[in-house]
Design a protein around this motif. Structure first.
Motif, PDB file in Angstrom:
ATOM      1  N   GLY A   1     -14.187  -5.159 -21.393  1.00 51.42           N
ATOM      2  CA  GLY A   1     -15.115  -5.340 -22.489  1.00 51.42           C
ATOM      3  C   GLY A   1     -14.867  -6.569 -23.345  1.00 51.42           C
ATOM      4  N   SER A   2     -13.729  -7.181 -23.172  1.00 50.67           N
ATOM      5  CA  SER A   2     -13.391  -8.367 -23.966  1.00 50.67           C
ATOM      6  C   SER A   2     -12.847  -9.443 -23.044  1.00 50.67           C
ATOM      7  CB  SER A   2     -12.346  -8.007 -25.026  1.00 50.67           C
ATOM      8  OG  SER A   2     -11.999  -9.135 -25.804  1.00 50.67           O
ATOM      9  N   THR A   3     -13.371 -10.648 -23.209  1.00 53.92           N
ATOM     10  CA  THR A   3     -12.915 -11.783 -22.404  1.00 53.92           C
ATOM     11  C   THR A   3     -12.655 -12.978 -23.317  1.00 53.92           C
ATOM     12  OG1 THR A   3     -15.194 -12.506 -21.981  1.00 53.92           O
ATOM     13  CG2 THR A   3     -14.170 -11.063 -20.338  1.00 53.92           C
ATOM     14  N   TYR A   4     -11.864 -13.898 -22.802  1.00 49.76           N
ATOM     15  CA  TYR A   4     -11.576 -15.113 -23.565  1.00 49.76           C
ATOM     16  C   TYR A   4     -11.303 -16.236 -22.576  1.00 49.76           C
ATOM     17  CZ  TYR A   4      -9.833 -18.204 -27.161  1.00 49.76           C
ATOM     18  OH  TYR A   4      -9.677 -19.258 -28.014  1.00 49.76           O
ATOM     19  N   TYR A   5     -11.756 -17.449 -22.918  1.00 44.70           N
ATOM     20  CA  TYR A   5     -11.640 -18.582 -22.008  1.00 44.70           C
ATOM     21  C   TYR A   5     -11.031 -19.794 -22.698  1.00 44.70           C
ATOM     22  CZ  TYR A   5     -14.937 -15.843 -19.253  1.00 44.70           C
ATOM     23  OH  TYR A   5     -15.535 -14.840 -18.542  1.00 44.70           O
ATOM     24  N   ALA A   6     -10.325 -20.576 -21.925  1.00 46.85           N
ATOM     25  CA  ALA A   6      -9.899 -21.880 -22.408  1.00 46.85           C
ATOM     26  C   ALA A   6     -11.138 -22.744 -22.634  1.00 46.85           C
ATOM     27  CB  ALA A   6      -8.967 -22.540 -21.398  1.00 46.85           C
ATOM     28  N   ASP A   7     -11.077 -23.618 -23.606  1.00 49.51           N
ATOM     29  CA  ASP A   7     -12.232 -24.464 -23.912  1.00 49.51           C
ATOM     30  C   ASP A   7     -12.657 -25.290 -22.696  1.00 49.51           C
ATOM     31  OD1 ASP A   7     -11.293 -25.240 -27.357  1.00 49.51           O
ATOM     32  OD2 ASP A   7     -12.359 -23.538 -26.492  1.00 49.51           O
ATOM     33  N   SER A   8     -11.704 -25.668 -21.873  1.00 46.30           N
ATOM     34  CA  SER A   8     -11.986 -26.547 -20.731  1.00 46.30           C
ATOM     35  C   SER A   8     -12.840 -25.871 -19.656  1.00 46.30           C
ATOM     36  CB  SER A   8     -10.687 -27.048 -20.112  1.00 46.30           C
ATOM     37  OG  SER A   8      -9.887 -25.963 -19.682  1.00 46.30           O
ATOM     38  N   VAL A   9     -12.906 -24.541 -19.652  1.00 46.43           N
ATOM     39  CA  VAL A   9     -13.659 -23.839 -18.610  1.00 46.43           C
ATOM     40  C   VAL A   9     -14.791 -22.992 -19.178  1.00 46.43           C
ATOM     41  CG1 VAL A   9     -11.567 -23.758 -17.203  1.00 46.43           C
ATOM     42  CG2 VAL A   9     -12.239 -21.734 -18.526  1.00 46.43           C
ATOM     43  N   LYS A  10     -14.877 -22.912 -20.487  1.00 44.05           N
ATOM     44  CA  LYS A  10     -15.895 -22.073 -21.124  1.00 44.05           C
ATOM     45  C   LYS A  10     -17.292 -22.505 -20.684  1.00 44.05           C
ATOM     46  CE  LYS A  10     -14.555 -21.034 -25.156  1.00 44.05           C
ATOM     47  NZ  LYS A  10     -14.210 -21.111 -26.587  1.00 44.05           N
ATOM     48  N   GLY A  11     -18.097 -21.522 -20.299  1.00 44.17           N
ATOM     49  CA  GLY A  11     -19.450 -21.810 -19.854  1.00 44.17           C
ATOM     50  C   GLY A  11     -19.559 -22.109 -18.371  1.00 44.17           C
ATOM     51  N   ARG A  12     -18.435 -22.323 -17.707  1.00 41.56           N
ATOM     52  CA  ARG A  12     -18.435 -22.614 -16.263  1.00 41.56           C
ATOM     53  C   ARG A  12     -17.748 -21.518 -15.447  1.00 41.56           C
ATOM     54  NH1 ARG A  12     -15.613 -26.796 -14.390  1.00 41.56           N
ATOM     55  NH2 ARG A  12     -14.052 -26.769 -16.052  1.00 41.56           N
ATOM     56  N   PHE A  13     -16.730 -20.902 -16.020  1.00 41.21           N
ATOM     57  CA  PHE A  13     -15.959 -19.867 -15.320  1.00 41.21           C
ATOM     58  C   PHE A  13     -16.275 -18.497 -15.927  1.00 41.21           C
ATOM     59  CE2 PHE A  13     -12.043 -22.595 -13.906  1.00 41.21           C
ATOM     60  CZ  PHE A  13     -12.908 -23.524 -13.336  1.00 41.21           C
ATOM     61  N   THR A  14     -16.214 -17.469 -15.088  1.00 43.33           N
ATOM     62  CA  THR A  14     -16.406 -16.097 -15.545  1.00 43.33           C
ATOM     63  C   THR A  14     -15.324 -15.211 -14.949  1.00 43.33           C
ATOM     64  OG1 THR A  14     -18.808 -16.407 -15.676  1.00 43.33           O
ATOM     65  CG2 THR A  14     -17.981 -14.137 -15.666  1.00 43.33           C
ATOM     66  N   ILE A  15     -14.598 -14.521 -15.823  1.00 43.66           N
ATOM     67  CA  ILE A  15     -13.575 -13.586 -15.375  1.00 43.66           C
ATOM     68  C   ILE A  15     -14.164 -12.184 -15.368  1.00 43.66           C
ATOM     69  CG2 ILE A  15     -12.635 -13.248 -17.714  1.00 43.66           C
ATOM     70  CD1 ILE A  15      -9.848 -13.027 -16.439  1.00 43.66           C
ATOM     71  N   SER A  16     -13.805 -11.409 -14.354  1.00 41.20           N
ATOM     72  CA  SER A  16     -14.267 -10.025 -14.281  1.00 41.20           C
ATOM     73  C   SER A  16     -13.219  -9.213 -13.531  1.00 41.20           C
ATOM     74  CB  SER A  16     -15.632  -9.934 -13.595  1.00 41.20           C
ATOM     75  OG  SER A  16     -15.553 -10.417 -12.264  1.00 41.20           O
ATOM     76  N   ARG A  17     -13.408  -7.895 -13.538  1.00 37.94           N
ATOM     77  CA  ARG A  17     -12.452  -7.036 -12.857  1.00 37.94           C
ATOM     78  C   ARG A  17     -13.145  -5.826 -12.284  1.00 37.94           C
ATOM     79  NH1 ARG A  17      -8.014  -5.661 -16.975  1.00 37.94           N
ATOM     80  NH2 ARG A  17      -7.242  -4.361 -15.268  1.00 37.94           N
TER      81      ARG A  17
END
Length: 122
Positions: free
Chosen positions: A56-72
């Motif tokens: 329910g909560s995700t966080y990204y490095a600025d360098s990949v935000k908007g391009r990468f998606t983490i899921s499980r």
């Protein structure tokens, strides 16, 4: 203790996509926050993305935000990283790990796997 095996890396042209997977064994996966990290040649390992145990909560490095998606997928004990619009600077070995996650801080605490190589050509 969670055992981790990363896969899905490869060689891709700039602008392309890859989907990384991290297969976890051990009964604690579904109750652990997880993260992706990467290490480029000659550089320290850096944080890429993290996800809470519930997803329910995700966080990204600025360098990949908007391009990468983490899921499980807790039913499959698998962590994923969808990488789109890849850039040459994304070239690195990518690793997953269990993390202590309190956004924006994600601190790895498990054993590292062998990682999976991602190479982006220009």
């Amino acid at each position: 203790q969670v055992q981790l095996v990363e896969s899905g890396g490869g060689l891709v042209q700039a602008g392309g996509s890859l989907r990384l997977s991290c297969a976890a064994s051990g009964r604690t996966f579904s109750s652990s926050a997880m993260g992706w990290f990467r290490q480029a040649p000659g550089k320290e390992r850096e944080f890429v993305a993290a996800i809470s145990w519930s997803g329910g909560s995700t966080y990204y490095a600025d360098s990949v935000k908007g391009r990468f998606t983490i899921s499980r997928g807790n039913a499959k004990n698998t962590l994923y990283l969808q990488m789109n619009s890849l850039k040459p600077e994304d070239t690195a070995v990518y690793y997953c790990n269990a993390v202590y996650f309190s956004p924006p801080v994600a601190t790895p605490f498990g054993s590292w796997g062998q990682g999976t190589q991602v190479t982006v050509s220009s």
